[in-house]
Design an enzyme around this catalytic site. Structure first.
Site, PDB file in Angstrom:
ATOM      1  N   GLN A   1       2.984   5.436  -1.448  1.00  0.00           N
ATOM      2  CA  GLN A   1       3.533   4.080  -1.503  1.00  0.00           C
ATOM      3  C   GLN A   1       2.838   3.104  -0.555  1.00  0.00           C
ATOM      4  O   GLN A   1       3.414   2.091  -0.159  1.00  0.00           O
ATOM      5  CB  GLN A   1       5.040   4.080  -1.212  1.00  0.00           C
ATOM      6  CG  GLN A   1       5.847   4.903  -2.174  1.00  0.00           C
ATOM      7  CD  GLN A   1       5.751   4.404  -3.589  1.00  0.00           C
ATOM      8  OE1 GLN A   1       4.952   4.884  -4.371  1.00  0.00           O
ATOM      9  NE2 GLN A   1       6.557   3.423  -3.930  1.00  0.00           N
TER      10      GLN A   1
ATOM     11  N   CYS B   1     -13.919  -3.074 -18.119  1.00  0.00           N
ATOM     12  CA  CYS B   1     -14.250  -2.226 -19.280  1.00  0.00           C
ATOM     13  C   CYS B   1     -15.711  -2.366 -19.713  1.00  0.00           C
ATOM     14  O   CYS B   1     -16.310  -1.407 -20.178  1.00  0.00           O
ATOM     15  CB  CYS B   1     -13.338  -2.562 -20.450  1.00  0.00           C
ATOM     16  SG  CYS B   1     -11.605  -2.265 -20.083  1.00  0.00           S
TER      17      CYS B   1
ATOM     18  N   TYR C   1       2.950  15.643  -6.628  1.00  0.00           N
ATOM     19  CA  TYR C   1       1.678  14.938  -6.451  1.00  0.00           C
ATOM     20  C   TYR C   1       0.960  15.374  -5.164  1.00  0.00           C
ATOM     21  O   TYR C   1      -0.218  15.738  -5.181  1.00  0.00           O
ATOM     22  CB  TYR C   1       1.887  13.408  -6.437  1.00  0.00           C
ATOM     23  CG  TYR C   1       0.696  12.747  -5.827  1.00  0.00           C
ATOM     24  CD1 TYR C   1      -0.462  12.587  -6.570  1.00  0.00           C
ATOM     25  CD2 TYR C   1       0.681  12.379  -4.483  1.00  0.00           C
ATOM     26  CE1 TYR C   1      -1.599  12.059  -5.994  1.00  0.00           C
ATOM     27  CE2 TYR C   1      -0.453  11.857  -3.906  1.00  0.00           C
ATOM     28  CZ  TYR C   1      -1.587  11.698  -4.661  1.00  0.00           C
ATOM     29  OH  TYR C   1      -2.722  11.207  -4.087  1.00  0.00           O
TER      30      TYR C   1
ATOM     31  N   GLU D   1      -2.417  11.897   2.989  1.00  0.00           N
ATOM     32  CA  GLU D   1      -1.580  11.860   1.786  1.00  0.00           C
ATOM     33  C   GLU D   1      -0.155  11.399   2.109  1.00  0.00           C
ATOM     34  O   GLU D   1       0.463  10.712   1.317  1.00  0.00           O
ATOM     35  CB  GLU D   1      -1.586  13.208   1.065  1.00  0.00           C
ATOM     36  CG  GLU D   1      -2.895  13.520   0.335  1.00  0.00           C
ATOM     37  CD  GLU D   1      -3.268  12.501  -0.734  1.00  0.00           C
ATOM     38  OE1 GLU D   1      -2.402  11.755  -1.213  1.00  0.00           O
ATOM     39  OE2 GLU D   1      -4.469  12.446  -1.099  1.00  0.00           O
TER      40      GLU D   1
ATOM     41  N   CYS E   1     -12.466   5.281 -24.961  1.00  0.00           N
ATOM     42  CA  CYS E   1     -11.187   4.711 -24.532  1.00  0.00           C
ATOM     43  C   CYS E   1     -10.498   4.000 -25.693  1.00  0.00           C
ATOM     44  O   CYS E   1     -10.979   2.982 -26.179  1.00  0.00           O
ATOM     45  CB  CYS E   1     -11.419   3.740 -23.375  1.00  0.00           C
ATOM     46  SG  CYS E   1      -9.903   3.016 -22.738  1.00  0.00           S
TER      47      CYS E   1
ATOM     48  N   THR F   1      12.521  -3.071  -1.080  1.00  0.00           N
ATOM     49  CA  THR F   1      12.282  -2.549  -2.421  1.00  0.00           C
ATOM     50  C   THR F   1      13.283  -3.096  -3.424  1.00  0.00           C
ATOM     51  O   THR F   1      12.911  -3.531  -4.499  1.00  0.00           O
ATOM     52  CB  THR F   1      12.365  -1.015  -2.422  1.00  0.00           C
ATOM     53  OG1 THR F   1      11.470  -0.520  -1.443  1.00  0.00           O
ATOM     54  CG2 THR F   1      11.997  -0.452  -3.781  1.00  0.00           C
TER      55      THR F   1
ATOM     56  N   GLY G   1       6.007   1.271   7.070  1.00  0.00           N
ATOM     57  CA  GLY G   1       7.185   1.286   6.209  1.00  0.00           C
ATOM     58  C   GLY G   1       7.576   2.674   5.723  1.00  0.00           C
ATOM     59  O   GLY G   1       6.888   3.652   6.020  1.00  0.00           O
TER      60      GLY G   1
END
Length: 346
Positions: free
Chosen positions: A45, A200, A123, A40, A209, A300, A84
DNA sequence: CTCCGGGAGC
DNA sequence: GCTCCCGGAG
């Protein structure tokens, strides 16, 4: 409706789950908490394919919290090269040391303790509790946010609807199959409900949905309004090559971009080319300096354009510096930007 | 070549 | 709300 979707997701997951090294099940049918913990941090990112390549290497070196807790920061930074966001590596190590000290090497199994560890936010705490310990949480990663915002056809950028998404996500929580359901959501987002051109037509719950029924699946989630064009900064880099075909490197400051990582000598990064100031190391050099071209690199929030120079020097004129062999550049502790700069020169 | 995806700390 | 990198898709 949520129960119906969950059932489809769990069924789909059985046959379609991604084979990821940190997911291997233990005797208790759950993954190794240390593996989830490490993965994790890496996955923040960073995309799955990239992490996949590096995770097993990490586990081989440091197979558990105790082993990891004993190493120095430079060891983990050196490993982290290419991934990174180097603060993650520092925080991962700090967290491992704290877990070894305060929890006898066991990953905490409650939200409070987890979120107080460096590098663990809402998260990651929920991801660890849900995936590794089967606790009833839904961590809102980009996949799950995308799926939920499509189901309910929210026509605002994700950043504006975090609260609604959180509220809706609670209804999907599974008490019994939390670990599998979370991973099912993530894999479904990665393989079916993809960022671009979602599949889809073959989605198992497209009838539930709202985006699909309104044909909005390619507009949702709504993109965050354009960030003004990225700033372009400038630098010049100097490859000091000695008689043994070694290159001079040094350590960057401990704050700011690429903190504490190695670099080749380069000028302070500036907004205007005319403001460039030669690095101290280059000031008294009489040797021939040859330009080898430009390297463009994107961070970034700005891009960097660096002109690369090569200078042949004698090793004994530069005491107290580190050198690396030209042949060892790719495996060195140089971050990607610096590797690209060296590659242009040699 | 440009664009884009992917969380935490402060 | 700004700061932290890199790889892959188009």
């Amino acid at each position: 409706m949520e129960k119906h979707i969950n059932k489809h997701l769990l069924g789909w997951y059985k046959n379609n789950k991604r084979d990821l090294p940190w997911r291997r099940l233990q005797a208790n049918k759950l993954p190794n908490p240390y593996y989830i913990f490490v993965s994790e941090y890496m996955l923040q990112q960073t995309t799955v394919p990239t992490v996949k390549k590096r995770f097993e290497e990490f586990i081989k070196k440091w197979p558990n919290i105790k082993k990891l807790s004993l190493i120095s920061e430079s060891k983990i930074l050196n490993f982290w090269v290419g991934l990174g966001y180097y603060t993650r590596a520092r925080n991962l190590l700090k967290a491992a040391k704290l877990i070894q000290k305060n929890y006898r090497g066991r990953i905490p199994e409650n939200f409070e303790d987890l979120i107080n560890l460096p590098g663990i936010g809402d998260y990651t705490a929920k991801a660890i509790l849900g995936i590794a310990f089967n606790q009833a949480f839904i961590p809102l990663d980009a996949n799950i946010e995308r799926i939920i915002s499509r189901i309910f056809a929210y026509q605002l950028p994700i950043i504006k609807i975090k609260k609604q998404l959180e509220k809706k996500s609670i209804k999907f929580i599974s008490k019994k199959y939390s670990s599998q359901l979370i991973q099912a959501f993530m894999d479904y987002g990665s393989l079916i409900c993809t960022p671009r051109n979602p599949k889809c037509k073959i989605c198992l719950f497209n009838m539930n949905c709202k985006s699909y029924s309104k044909n909005l699946q390619n507009q949702i989630p709504v993109k965050n309004k354009k960030i003004s064009k990225k700033l372009l900064k400038f630098s010049r880099a100097y490859i000091f090559n000695n008689e043994k075909n070694e290159i001079l490197i040094r350590k960057r400051p401990s704050k700011g971009m690429l903190a504490s990582m190695f670099e080749v000598p380069n000028d302070v990064w500036v907004n205007n080319k005319k403001d460039l100031i030669k690095d101290k190391l280059i000031l008294n050099i009489k040797n021939k300096i040859v330009s080898k071209g430009l390297v463009k690199y994107s961070f970034t929030h700005f891009d960097l354009e660096t002109e690369v120079f090569i200078i042949n020097v004698k090793k004994n004129k530069f005491l107290n510096y580190r050198w690396i062999k030209q042949t060892k550049i790719t495996k060195s502790g140089l971050p990607t930007l610096m590797k690209k700069i060296v590659a242009v020169a040699i």
